[in-house]
Design an enzyme around this catalytic site. Structure first.
Site, PDB file in Angstrom:
ATOM      1  N   ASP A 100       0.853  -1.192   0.000  1.00 26.39           N
ATOM      2  CA  ASP A 100       0.000   0.000   0.000  1.00 26.39           C
ATOM      3  C   ASP A 100       0.892   1.246   0.000  1.00 26.39           C
ATOM      4  O   ASP A 100       1.908   1.302   0.697  1.00 26.39           O
ATOM      5  CB  ASP A 100      -0.912   0.000   1.238  1.00 26.39           C
ATOM      6  N   ILE A 101       0.487   2.253  -0.763  1.00 25.57           N
ATOM      7  CA  ILE A 101       1.285   3.477  -0.893  1.00 25.57           C
ATOM      8  C   ILE A 101       1.255   4.318   0.384  1.00 25.57           C
ATOM      9  O   ILE A 101       2.173   5.108   0.627  1.00 25.57           O
ATOM     10  CB  ILE A 101       0.783   4.293  -2.119  1.00 25.57           C
ATOM     11  N   ASN A 148     -12.773  -3.171   2.472  1.00 26.05           N
ATOM     12  CA  ASN A 148     -13.730  -2.065   2.523  1.00 26.05           C
ATOM     13  C   ASN A 148     -14.644  -2.169   1.304  1.00 26.05           C
ATOM     14  O   ASN A 148     -14.166  -2.393   0.190  1.00 26.05           O
ATOM     15  CB  ASN A 148     -12.985  -0.729   2.509  1.00 26.05           C
ATOM     16  N   GLN A 204     -14.750   2.539   1.024  1.00 25.80           N
ATOM     17  CA  GLN A 204     -13.921   2.044  -0.081  1.00 25.80           C
ATOM     18  C   GLN A 204     -13.565   3.226  -0.969  1.00 25.80           C
ATOM     19  O   GLN A 204     -14.449   3.891  -1.509  1.00 25.80           O
ATOM     20  CB  GLN A 204     -14.683   0.987  -0.890  1.00 25.80           C
ATOM     21  N   HIS A 254     -10.341  -5.083  -3.317  1.00 21.98           N
ATOM     22  CA  HIS A 254      -9.012  -5.415  -2.819  1.00 21.98           C
ATOM     23  C   HIS A 254      -9.076  -5.793  -1.351  1.00 21.98           C
ATOM     24  O   HIS A 254      -9.943  -5.314  -0.617  1.00 21.98           O
ATOM     25  CB  HIS A 254      -8.048  -4.236  -3.005  1.00 21.98           C
ATOM     26  N   HIS A 314      -7.006  -5.644   2.111  1.00 21.15           N
ATOM     27  CA  HIS A 314      -5.869  -5.109   2.862  1.00 21.15           C
ATOM     28  C   HIS A 314      -5.338  -6.207   3.780  1.00 21.15           C
ATOM     29  O   HIS A 314      -6.122  -6.910   4.416  1.00 21.15           O
ATOM     30  CB  HIS A 314      -6.309  -3.962   3.776  1.00 21.15           C
TER      31      HIS A 314
HETATM   32  P1  5GP Z   1      -9.763   1.531   0.268  1.00 16.64           P
HETATM   33  O1  5GP Z   1     -10.032   2.738   1.109  1.00 16.64           O
HETATM   34  O2  5GP Z   1     -10.355   1.655  -1.104  1.00 16.64           O
HETATM   35  O3  5GP Z   1     -10.101   0.236   0.953  1.00 16.64           O
HETATM   36  O4  5GP Z   1      -8.187   1.466   0.139  1.00 16.64           O
HETATM   37  C1  5GP Z   1      -7.479   1.889  -0.970  1.00 16.64           C
HETATM   38  C2  5GP Z   1      -6.013   1.774  -0.602  1.00 16.64           C
HETATM   39  O5  5GP Z   1      -5.262   1.903  -1.784  1.00 16.64           O
HETATM   40  C3  5GP Z   1      -5.539   2.867   0.361  1.00 16.64           C
HETATM   41  O6  5GP Z   1      -4.983   2.255   1.528  1.00 16.64           O
HETATM   42  C4  5GP Z   1      -4.493   3.631  -0.437  1.00 16.64           C
HETATM   43  O7  5GP Z   1      -3.384   4.033   0.321  1.00 16.64           O
HETATM   44  C5  5GP Z   1      -4.101   2.631  -1.520  1.00 16.64           C
HETATM   45  N1  5GP Z   1      -3.713   3.244  -2.790  1.00 16.64           N
HETATM   46  C6  5GP Z   1      -4.406   4.191  -3.473  1.00 16.64           C
HETATM   47  N2  5GP Z   1      -3.750   4.506  -4.618  1.00 16.64           N
HETATM   48  C7  5GP Z   1      -2.637   3.715  -4.645  1.00 16.64           C
HETATM   49  C8  5GP Z   1      -1.573   3.594  -5.587  1.00 16.64           C
HETATM   50  O8  5GP Z   1      -1.507   4.255  -6.635  1.00 16.64           O
HETATM   51  N3  5GP Z   1      -0.602   2.690  -5.281  1.00 16.64           N
HETATM   52  C9  5GP Z   1      -0.632   1.926  -4.145  1.00 16.64           C
HETATM   53  N4  5GP Z   1       0.377   1.066  -3.952  1.00 16.64           N
HETATM   54  N5  5GP Z   1      -1.628   2.025  -3.247  1.00 16.64           N
HETATM   55  C10 5GP Z   1      -2.615   2.916  -3.491  1.00 16.64           C
END
Ligand code: 5GP
Ligand code: ZN
Length: 115
Positions: free
Chosen positions: A33-34, A89, A96, A102, A104
């Site tokens: 994760d970034i 999420n 989400q 995805h 985590h």
């Molecule tokens: P969500 O909130 O949708 O469950 O989580 C999305 C996750 O994707 C977040 O933890 C965010 O840091 C990660 N993320 C978003 N854009 C990128 C990206 O371009 N590269 C990577 N490696 N992670 C990302």
């Protein structure tokens, strides 16, 4: 394979956006994760575009099982031997942010930034 050219994670799958990859096979991609919440925080995603867990059907059961089975194996590979969390999420109320389903996986010594 189902893909959305505007989707960040589809673009990571296509190699158009760089990522720190941990694992890859025909069906799944795993990368860090970034913006990690924990010392180890990676995402397990299907290579095909599936917007949310709501969009998963009977035909995705095996893939979802593989995602879950991969989590402990890759966590150990990343040095996480004392426990971890998995989180999917889903939708607006699930917070989400990226509409490509995805999982985590977060672990490593406490304290964590979040979670
Ligand atoms: P969500 O909130 O949708 O469950 O989580 C999305 C996750 O994707 C977040 O933890 C965010 O840091 C990660 N993320 C978003 N854009 C990128 C990206 O371009 N590269 C990577 N490696 N992670 C990302
Ligand atoms: Zn996508």
């Amino acid at each position: 394979m189902n893909s959305d050219p505007h989707c960040i994670f589809c673009r990571i799958v296509a190699g158009q956006i760089p990522s720190r990859k941990i694992y890859e096979d025909d069906e799944l991609l795993v990368f860090h994760d970034i913006a990690p919440w924990a010392p180890v925080h990676f995402l397990i995603i299907p290579k095909q575009h599936l917007a949310t867990l709501y969009d998963a059907g009977e035909e995705h059961t095996a893939m979802l099982g593989r995602m879950l089975a991969l989590a402990p194996r890759l966590a150990r590979d990343q040095g996480v031997a004392n426990g971890f969390r998995v989180l999917i999420n889903t939708g607006p109320d699930g917070h989400q942010e990226v509409p490509h389903m995805h999982m985590h996986v977060m672990g490593g010594p406490r304290p964590w930034l979040r979670g």
